[in-house]
Design a protein around this motif. Structure first.
Motif, PDB file in Angstrom:
ATOM      1  N   ASN A  33       0.840  -1.189   0.000  1.00 46.26           N
ATOM      2  CA  ASN A  33       0.000   0.000   0.000  1.00 46.26           C
ATOM      3  C   ASN A  33       0.881   1.247   0.000  1.00 46.26           C
ATOM      4  O   ASN A  33       1.229   1.770   1.052  1.00 46.26           O
ATOM      5  CB  ASN A  33      -0.940  -0.017   1.207  1.00 46.26           C
ATOM      6  CG  ASN A  33      -2.027   1.029   1.097  1.00 46.26           C
ATOM      7  OD1 ASN A  33      -2.266   1.553   0.022  1.00 46.26           O
ATOM      8  ND2 ASN A  33      -2.672   1.307   2.212  1.00 46.26           N
ATOM      9  N   ASN A  34       1.264   1.711  -1.186  1.00 48.92           N
ATOM     10  CA  ASN A  34       2.069   2.910  -1.358  1.00 48.92           C
ATOM     11  C   ASN A  34       3.351   2.869  -0.531  1.00 48.92           C
ATOM     12  O   ASN A  34       3.742   3.863   0.078  1.00 48.92           O
ATOM     13  CB  ASN A  34       1.247   4.157  -0.986  1.00 48.92           C
ATOM     14  CG  ASN A  34       0.030   4.312  -1.872  1.00 48.92           C
ATOM     15  OD1 ASN A  34       0.122   4.134  -3.080  1.00 48.92           O
ATOM     16  ND2 ASN A  34      -1.098   4.618  -1.279  1.00 48.92           N
ATOM     17  N   GLY A  35       4.001   1.725  -0.496  1.00 53.66           N
ATOM     18  CA  GLY A  35       5.270   1.604   0.200  1.00 53.66           C
ATOM     19  C   GLY A  35       5.164   1.478   1.710  1.00 53.66           C
ATOM     20  O   GLY A  35       6.169   1.370   2.398  1.00 53.66           O
ATOM     21  N   GLU A  36       3.953   1.470   2.249  1.00 51.00           N
ATOM     22  CA  GLU A  36       3.765   1.317   3.682  1.00 51.00           C
ATOM     23  C   GLU A  36       3.928  -0.140   4.087  1.00 51.00           C
ATOM     24  O   GLU A  36       3.731  -1.050   3.274  1.00 51.00           O
ATOM     25  CB  GLU A  36       2.352   1.791   4.087  1.00 51.00           C
ATOM     26  CG  GLU A  36       2.115   3.266   3.852  1.00 51.00           C
ATOM     27  CD  GLU A  36       0.710   3.683   4.257  1.00 51.00           C
ATOM     28  OE1 GLU A  36       0.116   3.027   5.136  1.00 51.00           O
ATOM     29  OE2 GLU A  36       0.209   4.653   3.687  1.00 51.00           O
ATOM     30  N   PRO A  37       4.275  -0.397   5.356  1.00 54.17           N
ATOM     31  CA  PRO A  37       4.321  -1.794   5.799  1.00 54.17           C
ATOM     32  C   PRO A  37       2.912  -2.389   5.792  1.00 54.17           C
ATOM     33  O   PRO A  37       1.918  -1.642   5.759  1.00 54.17           O
ATOM     34  CB  PRO A  37       4.876  -1.699   7.222  1.00 54.17           C
ATOM     35  CG  PRO A  37       4.656  -0.288   7.653  1.00 54.17           C
ATOM     36  CD  PRO A  37       4.623   0.546   6.403  1.00 54.17           C
ATOM     37  N   PRO A  38       2.789  -3.716   5.828  1.00 51.23           N
ATOM     38  CA  PRO A  38       1.459  -4.336   5.863  1.00 51.23           C
ATOM     39  C   PRO A  38       0.628  -3.755   7.011  1.00 51.23           C
ATOM     40  O   PRO A  38       1.147  -3.483   8.090  1.00 51.23           O
ATOM     41  CB  PRO A  38       1.752  -5.812   6.102  1.00 51.23           C
ATOM     42  CG  PRO A  38       3.135  -6.001   5.585  1.00 51.23           C
ATOM     43  CD  PRO A  38       3.858  -4.710   5.861  1.00 51.23           C
ATOM     44  N   GLN A  39      -0.663  -3.555   6.725  1.00 50.34           N
ATOM     45  CA  GLN A  39      -1.580  -3.050   7.744  1.00 50.34           C
ATOM     46  C   GLN A  39      -2.674  -4.070   7.965  1.00 50.34           C
ATOM     47  O   GLN A  39      -3.240  -4.594   7.008  1.00 50.34           O
ATOM     48  CB  GLN A  39      -2.184  -1.716   7.296  1.00 50.34           C
ATOM     49  CG  GLN A  39      -1.138  -0.624   7.120  1.00 50.34           C
ATOM     50  CD  GLN A  39      -1.764   0.663   6.666  1.00 50.34           C
ATOM     51  OE1 GLN A  39      -2.870   0.990   7.048  1.00 50.34           O
ATOM     52  NE2 GLN A  39      -1.034   1.405   5.838  1.00 50.34           N
TER      53      GLN A  39
END
Length: 140
Positions: free
Chosen positions: A130-136
């Protein structure tokens, strides 16, 4: 991202991407295949034949994993990973609700007794890439 926004994003991804990968357990090993998914507030449904191999696998081990959303366009595609349990559901209501003319390749119509749905109840839902974010993870 707060949980409400995360849930909206998860619902958007699974609503906009019908095709995904379903993994069941066969002889203590993953067994994956592409399936078509429908959802009702995070519960997934996928049509299958009542005598399909995946039905036997789920009767032995209800644990499943689903990947939905990856389009293969590149490393940045956002997708959803769902872990949960599955049961067979032969509800006439579901058959009519989710019937699609493309099913005629396998079934005579929504009344076909061989048409059933796997109902997947999520236990864990994560958004990845998600746009370079860690897994959520969505709290259920």
């Amino acid at each position: 991202m707060n949980q409400q926004d995360l849930k909206k994003q998860v619902l958007k991804i699974i609503s906009n991407h019908r095709a995904g990968v379903l993994s069941t357990v066969e002889n203590n090993k993953p067994h994956s295949r592409y399936m078509t998914f429908y959802n009702e507030d995070l519960t997934l449904f996928t049509p299958t034949q009542a005598d399909a191999e995946k039905i036997d696998e789920i009767e032995k081990n209800r644990s499943v994993s689903v990947l939905v959303g990856y389009e293969g366009k590149g490393i940045g595609d956002t997708y959803v990973e769902i872990s949960g349990t599955s049961i067979m559901n032969d509800s006439e209501h579901l058959k009519k609700q989710f019937w699609d003319e493309s099913f005629k390749k396998w079934f005579d119509g929504p009344e076909d007794p061989n048409l059933v749905f796997l109902q997947i109840q999520p236990e864990t839902i994560r958004i990845l890439n998600n746009n370079g974010e860690p897994p959520q993870e969505l709290n259920l």
